[in-house]
Design an enzyme around this catalytic site. Structure first.
Site, PDB file in Angstrom:
ATOM      1  N   HIS A   1      32.392  -3.935   1.768  1.00 27.15           N
ATOM      2  CA  HIS A   1      30.997  -3.852   0.996  1.00 27.15           C
ATOM      3  C   HIS A   1      31.630  -2.924  -0.819  1.00 27.15           C
ATOM      4  O   HIS A   1      31.426  -3.359  -1.574  1.00 27.15           O
ATOM      5  CB  HIS A   1      30.523  -2.591   0.878  1.00 27.15           C
ATOM      6  CG  HIS A   1      29.042  -2.838   2.219  1.00 27.15           C
ATOM      7  ND1 HIS A   1      29.222  -3.232   3.318  1.00 27.15           N
ATOM      8  CD2 HIS A   1      27.630  -2.923   1.933  1.00 27.15           C
ATOM      9  CE1 HIS A   1      28.163  -3.592   4.012  1.00 27.15           C
ATOM     10  NE2 HIS A   1      27.294  -3.499   3.537  1.00 27.15           N
TER      11      HIS A   1
ATOM     12  N   GLN B   1     -24.269   3.273  13.967  1.00 22.99           N
ATOM     13  CA  GLN B   1     -22.936   3.582  14.417  1.00 22.99           C
ATOM     14  C   GLN B   1     -22.858   3.525  15.799  1.00 22.99           C
ATOM     15  O   GLN B   1     -22.511   3.127  17.019  1.00 22.99           O
ATOM     16  CB  GLN B   1     -22.566   4.899  13.908  1.00 22.99           C
ATOM     17  CG  GLN B   1     -21.214   4.731  13.473  1.00 22.99           C
ATOM     18  CD  GLN B   1     -19.741   3.720  13.466  1.00 22.99           C
ATOM     19  OE1 GLN B   1     -20.500   3.339  12.181  1.00 22.99           O
ATOM     20  NE2 GLN B   1     -19.279   3.087  14.007  1.00 22.99           N
TER      21      GLN B   1
ATOM     22  N   ASP C   1     -20.792  -2.781   6.507  1.00 23.64           N
ATOM     23  CA  ASP C   1     -20.490  -3.772   6.860  1.00 23.64           C
ATOM     24  C   ASP C   1     -21.021  -5.157   6.818  1.00 23.64           C
ATOM     25  O   ASP C   1     -20.135  -5.930   7.233  1.00 23.64           O
ATOM     26  CB  ASP C   1     -21.841  -3.242   8.201  1.00 23.64           C
ATOM     27  CG  ASP C   1     -21.372  -2.205   9.215  1.00 23.64           C
ATOM     28  OD1 ASP C   1     -19.721  -1.764   8.738  1.00 23.64           O
ATOM     29  OD2 ASP C   1     -21.654  -1.919  10.040  1.00 23.64           O
TER      30      ASP C   1
ATOM     31  N   HIS D   1     -15.869   5.070   9.239  1.00 25.43           N
ATOM     32  CA  HIS D   1     -16.477   5.338   7.609  1.00 25.43           C
ATOM     33  C   HIS D   1     -16.875   7.134   7.927  1.00 25.43           C
ATOM     34  O   HIS D   1     -17.175   7.433   7.759  1.00 25.43           O
ATOM     35  CB  HIS D   1     -17.980   5.165   8.171  1.00 25.43           C
ATOM     36  CG  HIS D   1     -17.541   3.396   8.897  1.00 25.43           C
ATOM     37  ND1 HIS D   1     -17.688   2.368   9.975  1.00 25.43           N
ATOM     38  CD2 HIS D   1     -17.625   1.586   8.091  1.00 25.43           C
ATOM     39  CE1 HIS D   1     -17.360   1.481  10.271  1.00 25.43           C
ATOM     40  NE2 HIS D   1     -17.210   1.236   9.384  1.00 25.43           N
TER      41      HIS D   1
END
Length: 415
Positions: A401, A240, A342, A309
């Site tokens: 409405h 990493q 990955d 992760h």
């Protein structure tokens, strides 16, 4: 090493943008809006070198790149693509059964993908973004990537049936996708990771075009106990950290001896790593070793981090999948290293960073689908729905409405 309390006091989980760059990025976007391809050419030469060229890569060049791949890499990319397709088909939203009230699914028509490049090569990012888009049924996929473009990236574009590939990167590429130029057609949604200029540009164009997320530095949290293989965990941290100096790593445990063992190994291995300078700076400035009192405290720390992760290498690793709320992707057990995610596991490696896993999931096929709600009311079912709507319309003093509802009840002519 920090206690959980010390970590919570020290850790800053806010998205770490350099906000001083906003005006620069906004200037690039405005220039592309007004000058089009001329601005793309100017910024590309400024940022990528005086010989850099903005061009569309011909289809024949994409095929040639694929044909020229080393056989081992070609086989690996092909298998990874199959794994990603299988996973994305598995999780794709089903078409709902049509009844009075139901959604209809439609794929986004045009998608733009940003693939980091220049000195690096990321064919995996092409697979992790273009394959979900294709499974969703996106009609037109455009890839932008900085020059020079590595042949493996072009080969991946060919494998995924990408429609257009342009050699342009940075904020100018995001602006071109968002607003269009004579060369590059405007898209409906932009996905893919990039540097801070790219992330800021995506943030600024959002609303005029859809985006997947605002990506910050990549992150990995590793949880270990006395049963964990310290060497495996140490290499995971290095994997990493080698992304860049800003990559963040976290080592979490209630076992002090294991924390110290993994930390020592990571430091020793970093000295001999091919990307040692990057790894050592990342570990020096953006690594946290956290000692917790018990499992509950570990869960609290993980949900506080909300890591991109999360790798759990403990005897009870399976239970973390149930109990951890905030993580982009969770890797269960020692044989599930983040590096597989990955490349070949199946879920996209485009994941939320900087704590965004608190409210966002990783990129998937469903991010390329949108729903239209279908409301089909019969004469028989109308009165019940009208009785629930009419008092609300009147309370809001939206008289038209109310009239629209009442006229279908036959009331207007009798008042």
């Amino acid at each position: 090493m920090l206690t959980a309390k010390e970590f919570n006091e020290k850790f800053n989980d806010r998205n770490r943008f350099d906000w001083t760059k906003v005006n620069d990025v906004l200037g690039i976007i405005k220039s592309v809006q007004t000058e089009g391809d001329a601005a793309l050419d100017r910024f590309t030469k400024q940022f990528d070198g005086p010989d850099a060229e903005v061009r569309e890569v011909p289809a024949g060049e994409l095929k040639s790149a694929f044909d020229a791949l080393e056989p081992g890499l070609k086989a690996a990319l092909t298998q990874a693509k199959k794994n990603i397709e299988a996973y994305q088909r598995k999780i794709k939203w089903p078409e709902p059964e049509a009844d009075g009230l139901h959604p209809v699914l439609h794929p986004i028509r045009r998608t733009g993908i940003y693939v980091p490049g220049g000195k690096a090569s990321y064919p995996s990012t092409v697979l992790m973004t273009a394959v979900p888009a294709r499974v969703a049924g996106v009609e037109e996929i455009t890839v932008v990537t900085p020059p020079p473009v590595n042949p493996s990236t072009l080969a991946a574009c060919y494998m995924c049936g990408v429609d257009h590939v342009y050699t342009v990167g940075g904020a100018q590429a995001i602006a071109a996708l968002a607003y269009g130029t004579d060369m590059i057609r405007r898209v409906d949604k932009i996905v893919g990771p990039g540097n801070q200029f790219v992330a800021l540009a995506k943030k600024l164009v959002y609303g005029d075009v859809g985006i997947d997320s605002i990506a910050g530095p990549s992150e990995l949290a590793v949880v270990v106990d006395s049963t964990a293989n310290a060497e495996w965990a140490a290499y995971d941290l290095l994997a990493q950290a080698e992304h860049d100096e800003m990559a963040r790593t976290f080592l979490v445990s209630e076992d002090r001896e294991k924390l110290e063992e993994v930390s020592r190994l990571a430091s020793a291995l970093a000295e001999e790593a091919p990307r040692a300078d990057i790894i050592k700076e990342s570990l020096r400035t953006n690594h946290y070793a956290v000692l917790c009192e018990n499992r509950d405290e570990i869960i609290q720390v993980l949900d506080r981090i909300a890591p991109e992760h999360l790798s759990v290498q403990t005897a009870d690793a399976e239970t973390y999948a149930r109990d951890v709320r905030n993580a982009g992707a969770l890797f269960v057990g020692g044989f599930s290293p983040e590096a597989l995610g990955d490349y070949s596991a199946g879920p996209s490696h485009v994941l939320p960073t900087s704590g965004n896993a608190r409210f966002q999931s990783g990129l998937s096929v469903n991010d390329f689908l949108k729903t239209n709600a279908v409301i089909r009311v019969t004469e028989e079912s109308y009165p019940a729905l009208a009785s629930a709507a009419l008092p609300i319309a009147k309370s809001e003093q939206l008289h038209a409405h109310a009239a629209s509802i009442e006229v279908r009840l036959g009331k207007r002519g009798n008042e």
